[in-house]
Design a protein around this motif. Sequence first.
Motif, PDB file in Angstrom:
ATOM      1  N   ASN A 127       0.816  -1.224   0.000  1.00  0.00           N
ATOM      2  CA  ASN A 127       0.000   0.000   0.000  1.00  0.00           C
ATOM      3  C   ASN A 127       0.846   1.269   0.000  1.00  0.00           C
ATOM      4  N   ASP A 128       2.091   1.184  -0.420  1.00  0.00           N
ATOM      5  CA  ASP A 128       2.948   2.365  -0.494  1.00  0.00           C
ATOM      6  C   ASP A 128       2.869   3.000  -1.876  1.00  0.00           C
ATOM      7  N   VAL A 129       2.669   4.309  -1.907  1.00  0.00           N
ATOM      8  CA  VAL A 129       2.871   5.076  -3.134  1.00  0.00           C
ATOM      9  C   VAL A 129       4.357   5.446  -3.179  1.00  0.00           C
ATOM     10  N   VAL A 130       5.027   5.099  -4.285  1.00  0.00           N
ATOM     11  CA  VAL A 130       6.448   5.375  -4.424  1.00  0.00           C
ATOM     12  C   VAL A 130       6.640   6.301  -5.615  1.00  0.00           C
ATOM     13  N   ALA A 131       7.326   7.418  -5.388  1.00  0.00           N
ATOM     14  CA  ALA A 131       7.610   8.384  -6.453  1.00  0.00           C
ATOM     15  C   ALA A 131       9.086   8.363  -6.792  1.00  0.00           C
ATOM     16  N   LEU A 132       9.380   8.385  -8.090  1.00  0.00           N
ATOM     17  CA  LEU A 132      10.746   8.304  -8.588  1.00  0.00           C
ATOM     18  C   LEU A 132      11.024   9.468  -9.530  1.00  0.00           C
TER      19      LEU A 132
END
Length: 388
Positions: A127-132
Amino acid sequence: MTSLKFLKTLQPIRRALPTALLLAGLTLLSGCSLFGGGSPKPKPTELQAVSGVVSAKQAWSARLGVVNFPLTLKVVASTLYAAASDGNVVAINTKTGADIWRVNVGAPIAAGVGSDGKTVAVITDLNDVVALQDGREIWRTRLTAQAYTAPLVAGERVFVLAADRSVSAFDGRSGVKLWTQQRPNEPLVLRQSGVLLAVNNTLVVGLSGRLAGLSPTSGSVLWEAPIASPRGINDVERLVDLVGDVSRAGDVVCARAFQATIGCVNAVRGNLLWSKPAAGSHGVDGDDRFIFGTETDGTVLALGRADGERAWINQGLRYRELTAPVVVGRSIAVGDFAGFVHLISRTDGSMLNRMPTDGSMIAATPVLAGNTLIAATRNGALFGFVPE
């Protein structure tokens, strides 16, 4: 085996507790068929010769990684963003198939990919939103429910549609949550991509069987338009999720309600223009004349954009578990369970050509990057095709 793989798994909403129990018996069609009780799964239609009027050749292939989640391929300019189940997120040059960068986010992917060409966002099964950015992580934040729809990255924000019918906005640079709009939820949701896009200065979201327009700055609801309404006596029969992809032309957005209807809404005024019965489980695409879709039984159809009246149907790919279509020049392209990408005439629905991949199911709606048509397979390969 009697399950129909083209229908995605239904499951209860997963809130903050990772140990939320699945409801017994709600894996749709795991032991039965839509085509009658426990009858055998219909045999896929055998492929016939094609005209080859529209010719295309494989220009490149690349390795992605096994895909067993609702992948969305995202193209910005000449870069393709994609992800694999093992947590790898990649940026690929659409002209050559070469990696620009590749990074692993440390957990299996549940939804993605979203990007504006600068920030890339995915959601993990934790359930993690990960931004790159440029192949490195800039932030991650945890959701209170799982999500199956690729994040929308726009206006220096990351928007997320979760399975509990909540919509959240995060600052694209810091990951700080800016707002959440929580809508009433149902006990079941589809484990596949929903509707989330920007139309002018409105965030357009699929909430149950309705398209809703939200303010991107506050999350307040500006309008709602019903494309389908719940029917039936139990939770499965009453499920009316909207599914991606959608077709947008100017202010008009056309979308599909799972196994119910296809409809078009004016996203400025928020009014329903038309809605027609349609029994499909994937989204739609369109041009200035038609809306194209693939039905559950593999029928490909075209509806008039202005009124929803049927223009043509193609039954040459029945039971081949088709993807949603994408418009490609004078054709539409759909993928099937055997790894073929089929080109079908936009004008009359005739078969024009087909291209093989690696023999495994096409895992996402194909996408167009310039004149390159790109397909991803379940076994983890990417293929780029260009006209000869």
